[in-house]
Write an enzyme that holds these catalytic residues in place. Structure first.
Site, PDB file in Angstrom:
ATOM      1  N   ALA A 121       1.431  -0.989  -0.110  1.00  0.00           N
ATOM      2  CA  ALA A 121       0.007   0.193   0.053  1.00  0.00           C
ATOM      3  C   ALA A 121       1.056   1.654   0.162  1.00  0.00           C
ATOM      4  O   ALA A 121       0.802   1.810  -0.711  1.00  0.00           O
ATOM      5  CB  ALA A 121      -0.708  -0.061   0.778  1.00  0.00           C
ATOM      6  N   GLU A 131       9.967   4.148   7.424  1.00  0.00           N
ATOM      7  CA  GLU A 131       9.708   2.738   7.396  1.00  0.00           C
ATOM      8  C   GLU A 131      10.334   2.685   8.469  1.00  0.00           C
ATOM      9  O   GLU A 131      11.362   3.093   8.978  1.00  0.00           O
ATOM     10  CB  GLU A 131      10.023   1.810   6.312  1.00  0.00           C
ATOM     11  CG  GLU A 131      10.351  -0.048   6.994  1.00  0.00           C
ATOM     12  CD  GLU A 131       8.986  -0.011   7.733  1.00  0.00           C
ATOM     13  OE1 GLU A 131       7.886   0.130   6.374  1.00  0.00           O
ATOM     14  OE2 GLU A 131       9.170  -0.715   8.459  1.00  0.00           O
ATOM     15  N   ASN A 191       4.978  -6.062   5.778  1.00  0.00           N
ATOM     16  CA  ASN A 191       4.672  -7.980   5.974  1.00  0.00           C
ATOM     17  C   ASN A 191       4.409  -7.882   4.999  1.00  0.00           C
ATOM     18  O   ASN A 191       4.993  -9.368   4.178  1.00  0.00           O
ATOM     19  CB  ASN A 191       3.726  -7.641   6.906  1.00  0.00           C
ATOM     20  CG  ASN A 191       3.185  -8.718   7.221  1.00  0.00           C
ATOM     21  OD1 ASN A 191       3.910  -9.966   7.270  1.00  0.00           O
ATOM     22  ND2 ASN A 191       1.597  -9.276   6.014  1.00  0.00           N
ATOM     23  N   GLY A 205       3.123 -14.158   0.430  1.00  0.00           N
ATOM     24  CA  GLY A 205       2.804 -15.188  -0.738  1.00  0.00           C
ATOM     25  C   GLY A 205       2.999 -14.822  -1.768  1.00  0.00           C
ATOM     26  O   GLY A 205       3.611 -15.743  -2.277  1.00  0.00           O
ATOM     27  N   GLY A 206       2.915 -13.939  -2.004  1.00  0.00           N
ATOM     28  CA  GLY A 206       2.676 -13.628  -3.746  1.00  0.00           C
ATOM     29  C   GLY A 206       1.707 -13.785  -4.799  1.00  0.00           C
ATOM     30  O   GLY A 206       1.374 -13.523  -5.644  1.00  0.00           O
ATOM     31  N   ARG A 220     -11.515 -23.322  10.093  1.00  0.00           N
ATOM     32  CA  ARG A 220     -10.212 -22.303  10.526  1.00  0.00           C
ATOM     33  C   ARG A 220     -10.242 -22.102  12.374  1.00  0.00           C
ATOM     34  O   ARG A 220      -9.826 -22.250  13.320  1.00  0.00           O
ATOM     35  CB  ARG A 220      -9.905 -21.183  10.175  1.00  0.00           C
ATOM     36  CG  ARG A 220      -9.734 -21.120   8.720  1.00  0.00           C
ATOM     37  CD  ARG A 220      -8.767 -19.586   8.353  1.00  0.00           C
ATOM     38  NE  ARG A 220      -7.866 -19.203   6.908  1.00  0.00           N
ATOM     39  CZ  ARG A 220      -7.823 -18.100   6.757  1.00  0.00           C
ATOM     40  NH1 ARG A 220      -7.956 -17.595   6.537  1.00  0.00           N
ATOM     41  NH2 ARG A 220      -6.661 -18.724   5.921  1.00  0.00           N
ATOM     42  N   GLU A 237      -3.956  -2.321   5.008  1.00  0.00           N
ATOM     43  CA  GLU A 237      -4.181  -3.332   5.853  1.00  0.00           C
ATOM     44  C   GLU A 237      -4.683  -2.366   7.102  1.00  0.00           C
ATOM     45  O   GLU A 237      -5.250  -2.698   8.315  1.00  0.00           O
ATOM     46  CB  GLU A 237      -3.561  -4.560   6.157  1.00  0.00           C
ATOM     47  CG  GLU A 237      -3.987  -5.264   7.371  1.00  0.00           C
ATOM     48  CD  GLU A 237      -3.401  -6.323   7.854  1.00  0.00           C
ATOM     49  OE1 GLU A 237      -2.151  -6.694   7.411  1.00  0.00           O
ATOM     50  OE2 GLU A 237      -3.636  -7.226   9.022  1.00  0.00           O
TER      51      GLU A 237
END
Lengths: 506, 123
Positions: free
Chosen positions: A52, A72, A80, A85-86, A332, A470
């Site tokens: 983002a 950062e 993250n 996982g791309g 889950r 997020e």
């Protein structure tokens, strides 16, 4: 009041259990915009360097918004996202079309997201994001991101194969390219810059109080500087899955024994700072956990893929009594709850084991890499399994004998598991330990469709304050679908830059 | 010029059979440092710490002699898998600070070890 010494005192008191906690308004109360001595000035400041933040910064530059500075707090770019996982859901992507799938559309994706959002999702926001998915894909291609050739899969909760994956299966394939493109185009990036506070003028953000040269997680490191933001501050600092105090406050089921798939910096203190200045949070208690974690690796790791075998072809066993304790194929939440009941008398986790037949999966990548990296082990017998993991042997043998009797009958009288994929257990076995991990925060700062952060008193946008990714809340509702976070982040980075440009002209 | 000096020092260290380049040794009082950096300590702390020794050093101090991350070779025979190249990281590439993995005054586990626990050791 805001000299460095008094700040340090407060800062030390606010550090909770090694987790950097937000410094609330006690510090900021005296910091009026009018008496700040600014060390630096930029047009746009972006907080965070994940998908983002990187997309926002690059697109802000391309929209001609002037000088762009990315802050950062960690010692690496990417947050993250760099260890993600791309996976990237793109309806109508070229690989999907080449596969002959012609009946997908942004609206089809939104339909899936409405189901997983359980009615609490922001459908207009999801639709806006899905409609711009091809722009996000093009942003990747233009900056040199490589995706796996011919690879487009149907992943959990999607009604179409629409998820492509980066070449190396890591989000870093995207973050490194966005970062390098931004550098080339004049975006400025700084590591180890921790946002201590916002400098406000009423409901308008005018700049940031920043700890420069900060070393996570020690708030006493570095020195305070003030950076003025002429046009905008974009919050792209991610979720708070690593903030053990905050996540347990909003969901008491998430006790501190739960590890986390996220990078260590996902502590969300900027969300708290925004809240302290009036930003409106939503859905904070909606936190996604995965029951497929391993305590023997960090991050998301290999465990999930390994258990895609183990939960079908093997069984899970309580190490204290040698018995099965759950339907390994339940959802889950059901599995997480069952796994977390495995405790020693002192409350510490008694990590259950999952094991399946070694000989049925020789050469499988899911197995070889897990064994190589010591998150799974090969055992030659039930005796060795019992000894290595301290499981009482007699009940373990009985558990396996009883299970093997049920396999040909395709029934599981104990837990009602679907047994269509079950096989008789025969040593040698591949065994790993399991414990759930916190994965993603659906909640965060509420924005309008243009990524403007809403104020909790007026429910109107706070001037010059934007949030994406997020860090925001309410977009996905009850649960986020896999492969849609990256899409959201990249797309909202494009949209927020357009919003700021139009706000400047208004 | 610094690079030449560095190379000379590394070679000298190898031939004298002293501690390996990069080993942590006592430098000054209770302060430890890397054996190949001994010459820097002779000039005090400010060679790396701008202003004063109490302020955190930045990458600038490393890059001046060693160059940029992607140009610094590592012993690839020691990698767990070829993709686990820390100076060409699939996760960070150029976007990693030297300090994410390297500590001058104390041993440190590289950032990669947070997840890949068996791939890297404390250095």
């Amino acid at each position: 009041m805001h000299d460095r010494r008094s700040f340090l005192k407060l800062g030390a008191g606010a550090a909770v259990g090694g987790i950097a906690a937000a410094l609330p308004s006690a510090v900021s109360a005296t910091e009026c915009a009018s008496n700040i001595k600014w060390d630096e000035t930029r047009d746009v400041i972006v907080v965070g360097s994940g998908f983002a933040g990187l997309s926002s910064a690059l697109n802000a530059k391309r929209q001609g918004l002037g000088s762009i500075l990315v802050l950062e707090k960690m010692q690496v770019i990417g947050g993250n996202s760099a260890i993600n996982g791309g996976w990237l859901a793109i309806p109508k992507n070229p690989i999907q079309l080449a596969q002959g799938i012609n009946d997908d559309s942004p609206e089809e994706l939104v339909k899936d997201q409405i189901i997983s959002g359980r009615g609490m999702q922001n459908t207009d926001m999801l639709r806006q994001i899905a409609n711009r998915a091809l722009d996000a894909y093009q942003l990747c291609i233009d900056t040199g991101v490589k995706f796996r050739e011919g690879f487009n899969q149907q992943v959990g909760g999607h009604n179409k194969a629409r998820a492509i994956r980066t070449l190396h299966g890591v989000g870093g394939d995207i973050t490194t390219k966005l970062y390098e493109a931004g550098k080339k185009e004049g975006v400025e990036y700084r590591l180890q810059h921790y946002v201590e506070d916002f400098i406000m003028d009423g409901q308008e953000i005018v700049g940031l109080k920043v700890r420069q040269n900060y070393r996570f997680p020690d708030l006493k490191t570095g020195k305070t500087i003030y950076i003025k933001a002429n046009k905008a501050v974009i919050l792209a600092h991610g979720g708070f899955s690593r903030n053990l105090v905050l996540r347990e406050l909003v969901d008491p089921a998430l006790d501190k024994t739960l590890d986390c798939t996220n990078a260590l910096g996902a502590t969300g203190e900027v969300t708290l700072t925004a809240m302290a200045h009036g930003a409106f949070p939503v859905h904070m208690s909606f936190i996604q956990t995965g029951h497929w974690g391993s305590p023997d690796e960090g991050g998301f790791g290999w465990s999930n893929a390994l258990l895609s075998i183990g939960f079908h072809k093997g069984i899970s066993v309580n190490v204290l009594d040698g018995k099965r304790f759950m339907n390994e194929r339940a959802d889950r939440k059901t599995c997480s709850d069952a796994i977390m009941k495995n405790r020693h008398p002192d409350g510490s986790p008694a990590y259950p084991v999952v094991f399946f037949n070694h000989d049925d999966h020789i050469g499988a990548e899911e197995v070889t890499r897990a064994v190589r990296d010591q998150i799974a082990w090969k055992v030659d017998s039930l005796e060795q399994l019992a000894k290595q993991f301290n499981i009482p042997l007699a009940p373990l043998k009985q558990t396996v004998a009883e299970y093997n009797k049920q396999v040909p009958q395709r029934i599981d009288p104990l837990f009602g598991r679907m047994m269509d994929t079950a096989v008789e257990l025969k040593p040698p076995f591949i065994v790993s330990r399991i414990w759930p991990k916190v994965h993603y925060c659906m909640g965060g700062l509420k924005t309008d469709l243009g990524a403007r952060v809403l104020h909790s008193q007026t429910l109107a946008p706070m001037k010059n304050l934007y949030a994406v990714g997020e860090a925001t809340g309410g977009t996905h509702g009850g649960t986020r679908l896999s492969s849609t976070a990256c899409l959201e982040c990249l797309t909202m980075g494009i949209i927020v830059a357009e919003t700021i440009k139009s706000d400047m002209q208004a | 010029m610094m690079k030449t000096l560095l190379l000379t020092l590394v070679v000298a260290t190898l031939f004298t059979g002293a501690a390996n380049a990069g080993d942590l040794v006592k430098m000054k009082g209770s302060t430890q440092g890397r054996s190949n950096h001994e010459f820097i300590y002779q000039d005090g702390c400010k060679g790396c710490h701008q202003g004063s020794g109490k302020q955190n050093a930045t990458d600038a101090a490393c890059v001046e002699c060693h160059g940029e991350i992607t140009s610094i070779p590592v012993d690839e025979s020691k990698l767990a898998i070829p993709e686990a190249h820390p100076h060409k990281s699939l996760h960070y590439n150029q976007g990693a600070s030297c300090l994410a993995c390297h500590g001058e005054h104390e041993k440190k586990a590289p950032v990669c070890a947070e997840c890949h626990r068996t791939w890297f050791k404390e250095m």
